[in-house]
Design an enzyme around this catalytic site. Structure first.
Site, PDB file in Angstrom:
ATOM      1  N   HIS A  74      -3.512  -5.856  -1.425  1.00 35.89           N
ATOM      2  CA  HIS A  74      -2.462  -5.462  -0.472  1.00 35.89           C
ATOM      3  C   HIS A  74      -1.286  -4.884  -1.242  1.00 35.89           C
ATOM      4  O   HIS A  74      -0.898  -5.396  -2.275  1.00 35.89           O
ATOM      5  CB  HIS A  74      -2.011  -6.669   0.348  1.00 35.89           C
ATOM      6  CG  HIS A  74      -1.252  -6.278   1.578  1.00 35.89           C
ATOM      7  ND1 HIS A  74      -1.883  -5.998   2.777  1.00 35.89           N
ATOM      8  CD2 HIS A  74       0.060  -6.095   1.787  1.00 35.89           C
ATOM      9  CE1 HIS A  74      -0.972  -5.671   3.674  1.00 35.89           C
ATOM     10  NE2 HIS A  74       0.215  -5.720   3.100  1.00 35.89           N
TER      11      HIS A  74
ATOM     12  N   ASP B 291       2.245 -11.380  13.469  1.00 37.06           N
ATOM     13  CA  ASP B 291       2.592 -10.317  12.518  1.00 37.06           C
ATOM     14  C   ASP B 291       2.386  -8.937  13.130  1.00 37.06           C
ATOM     15  O   ASP B 291       3.161  -8.020  12.873  1.00 37.06           O
ATOM     16  CB  ASP B 291       1.783 -10.439  11.218  1.00 37.06           C
ATOM     17  CG  ASP B 291       2.210  -9.369  10.210  1.00 37.06           C
ATOM     18  OD1 ASP B 291       3.411  -9.351   9.869  1.00 37.06           O
ATOM     19  OD2 ASP B 291       1.388  -8.542   9.813  1.00 37.06           O
TER      20      ASP B 291
ATOM     21  N   ARG C  90       9.731  -4.637  13.267  1.00 36.66           N
ATOM     22  CA  ARG C  90      10.494  -4.443  12.020  1.00 36.66           C
ATOM     23  C   ARG C  90      10.500  -2.977  11.609  1.00 36.66           C
ATOM     24  O   ARG C  90      11.481  -2.450  11.089  1.00 36.66           O
ATOM     25  CB  ARG C  90       9.892  -5.303  10.900  1.00 36.66           C
ATOM     26  CG  ARG C  90      10.205  -6.782  11.061  1.00 36.66           C
ATOM     27  CD  ARG C  90       9.381  -7.624  10.111  1.00 36.66           C
ATOM     28  NE  ARG C  90       9.625  -7.289   8.730  1.00 36.66           N
ATOM     29  CZ  ARG C  90       8.668  -7.248   7.787  1.00 36.66           C
ATOM     30  NH1 ARG C  90       7.415  -7.532   8.083  1.00 36.66           N
ATOM     31  NH2 ARG C  90       8.969  -6.941   6.562  1.00 36.66           N
TER      32      ARG C  90
ATOM     33  N   SER D 202       4.804 -11.862   6.241  1.00 33.44           N
ATOM     34  CA  SER D 202       3.952 -10.844   6.858  1.00 33.44           C
ATOM     35  C   SER D 202       2.662 -10.658   6.060  1.00 33.44           C
ATOM     36  O   SER D 202       1.554 -10.714   6.595  1.00 33.44           O
ATOM     37  CB  SER D 202       4.738  -9.525   6.933  1.00 33.44           C
ATOM     38  OG  SER D 202       3.881  -8.445   7.200  1.00 33.44           O
TER      39      SER D 202
ATOM     40  N   LYS E 293      -1.295 -12.716   7.037  1.00 33.47           N
ATOM     41  CA  LYS E 293      -2.541 -12.045   7.404  1.00 33.47           C
ATOM     42  C   LYS E 293      -3.610 -12.201   6.339  1.00 33.47           C
ATOM     43  O   LYS E 293      -4.787 -12.322   6.659  1.00 33.47           O
ATOM     44  CB  LYS E 293      -2.385 -10.598   7.829  1.00 33.47           C
ATOM     45  CG  LYS E 293      -1.445  -9.747   7.108  1.00 33.47           C
ATOM     46  CD  LYS E 293      -1.363  -8.361   7.751  1.00 33.47           C
ATOM     47  CE  LYS E 293      -0.498  -7.515   6.863  1.00 33.47           C
ATOM     48  NZ  LYS E 293       0.822  -7.326   7.394  1.00 33.47           N
TER      49      LYS E 293
HETATM   50  N1  URA Z   1       3.256  -4.949   4.005  1.00 34.17           N
HETATM   51  C1  URA Z   1       3.113  -5.857   5.001  1.00 34.17           C
HETATM   52  O1  URA Z   1       2.008  -6.168   5.422  1.00 34.17           O
HETATM   53  N2  URA Z   1       4.205  -6.420   5.496  1.00 34.17           N
HETATM   54  C2  URA Z   1       5.437  -6.132   5.069  1.00 34.17           C
HETATM   55  O2  URA Z   1       6.366  -6.705   5.560  1.00 34.17           O
HETATM   56  C3  URA Z   1       5.585  -5.169   4.044  1.00 34.17           C
HETATM   57  C4  URA Z   1       4.471  -4.582   3.521  1.00 34.17           C
END
Ligand code: URA
Length: 446
Positions: A84, A163, A170, A185, A189
């Site tokens: 990620h 989220d 956001r 966040s 996930k």
């Molecule tokens: N990636 C995400 O999944 N969430 C964030 O808040 C920032 C980057």
């Protein structure tokens, strides 16, 4: 006594700490619709100014995980691993890493995001491929991961619905760049997704949410700590986003860049390979995934395996298989923009600075990203970045090629791009692409 959202907003605005019940009330209420967007947006803004403690961040993460179902990938002899990124401009490595890592035998259940703020999102890029379905149901997702090694989907209503809603809110309320909100966040996930390993690409610089390497290090350490607490094998790289990654920023154009790299192509221009950074970062992150997934003893062996999978075409074949598995139309072609424009250099000298966030925002002006949550994306819109930091340029030399479906979007994007590049009398000090790696053993620079 019932809790009132306005009371909790006021509490956070004053910098006071919430207890677990208050966080739970907000997350549950927002997910079910009882706490409306405008109150949640106000609370998020208060968090941006006042932050959350470690305990509040841990509770927020847990409440978000439990806002939906959690998955588990039990594949005999394998460890499922995901990657990620905290978000950048031209940050397209997932499209290379998922097929590359899966081709190496590591299961990759990738749950990706849409564009956030000025940054692009993997799902928006994949949807540039005609027919590509990122909304598979969870059974289909699991089946593909188990049987073929990988699938890439967006968050469903079942996984971390909190989220899903918070991310969209956001995105359009300037409440992204807060370490606790980013941590909750990402980690909610990833933990709900049921992976055993996670590689994080934590970006810093003018195109990232964290503007300095120091801030990114704090974010990365917090992410790694939360992951370890939950039993994940986890590592984080701090990587530079002082200029767009690779040659392109947009959707269709970024997919094309990845397809080129997967097929072994380079992008030579003025003695520079503009794909070199995308390829290098993809290889480093994929190699780390192989190590966490138990498919390689160390990063060097893993890297050699990844290079061979690129060279042999195995990763490219896996990419095409992913497209086919997820509904891409037979014989698909990427959409192309009908109009182009060019932004040229105002002077001669060296590219001393690129305000990368402006490049991302110019992409939104062109239609490659969203101004409002409900906006449709123009998948063909994007930017070809014709110079890299430190490069020598002449007055009038093209710096960016803009692509869009409408001519009227060029004025705004051109204005942003024109102010995004500073031409100086000497090249800036080089910034390494990979600044550090954070592992269980500590921080390793270089
Ligand atoms: N990636 C995400 O999944 N969430 C964030 O808040 C920032 C980057």
């Amino acid at each position: 006594m019932s809790l009132l959202p306005a009371e909790l907003i006021r509490k956070k605005r004053r910098g006071e700490a919430h207890d677990r019940g208050e966080i739970e009330f907000l997350v549950r209420g927002f997910t079910s619709g009882e706490v409306p967007d405008y109150q949640m947006a106000a609370w998020l803004m208060a968090v941006c100014f006042r932050s959350l403690s470690s305990a509040e961040t841990a509770w927020l993460t847990e409440c978000m995980i439990h806002s939906g179902q959690t998955l588990e990938f039990k594949i005999p002899g394998k460890i499922a691993v995901d990657k990620h990124s905290t978000g950048g401009v031209g940050d397209k490595t997932s499209l290379i890493i998922a097929p590359l890592t899966a081709a190496a035998g590591v299961p990759v259940p990738m749950m990706a995001g849409r564009g956030l703020g000025h940054t692009g999102g993997t799902l928006d890029k994949l949807e540039a491929i005609p027919g590509f379905n990122v909304r598979l149901n969870l059974d289909a997702f699991k089946k593909l991961v188990v049987e073929t090694g990988t699938a890439i989907i967006g968050q469903t209503k079942e996984i971390c619905p909190a989220d899903l809603k918070l991310y969209a809110l956001r995105d359009v309320t300037a409440t992204i760049d807060s370490i606790p909100l980013i941590c909750a966040s990402i980690m909610s996930k990833k933990l709900a997704e049921g992976v055993g390993g996670l590689v994080l690409d934590v970006k810093f610089g003018s195109g990232a949410f964290m503007k300095t390497a120091q801030e990114a290090e704090v974010l990365a350490k917090t992410l790694v700590e939360i992951g370890r607490f939950h039993g994940l094998k986890i590592t984080a790289f701090l990587t530079s986003m002082e200029q767009p990654l690779g040659r392109f920023a947009g959707n269709s154009v970024e997919v094309q860049e990845c397809m080129d790299i997967l097929q072994g192509r380079t992008c030579e221009d003025g003695g520079v390979d503009f794909y070199a950074d995308t390829r290098e970062l993809s290889l480093r992150l994929a190699a780390a995934m192989l190590v966490l997934g138990g498919q390689a003893a160390d990063a060097q062996t893993a890297r050699a395996t990844c290079e061979e999978l690129l060279r042999s075409g195995a990763a490219w074949r896996k990419f095409r298989e992913i497209c086919e598995n997820q509904g891409a139309k037979p014989g698909w072609e990427l959409p192309r923009a009908g109009h182009e424009a060019v932004v040229t250099s105002p002077g001669s000298g060296y590219v001393a600075q690129i305000l990368c966030e402006e490049v991302g925002l110019a992409g939104i002006e062109l239609g490659a990203g969203r101004r409002r949550a409900e906006d449709e994306i123009d998948h063909a819109a994007g930017i070809e970045v014709l110079v890299k930091l430190g490069q020598k340029v002449e007055k009038g030399q093209p710096l960016f090629r803009l692509l869009a479906g409408r001519k009227d979007v060029f004025a705004g994007a051109t204005a942003r791009l024109a102010k995004s590049v500073r031409i100086g009398p000497k090249p800036p000090a080089p910034v390494p692409l990979i600044h550090a790696q954070i592992t269980e053993q500590g921080v390793f620079y270089g």
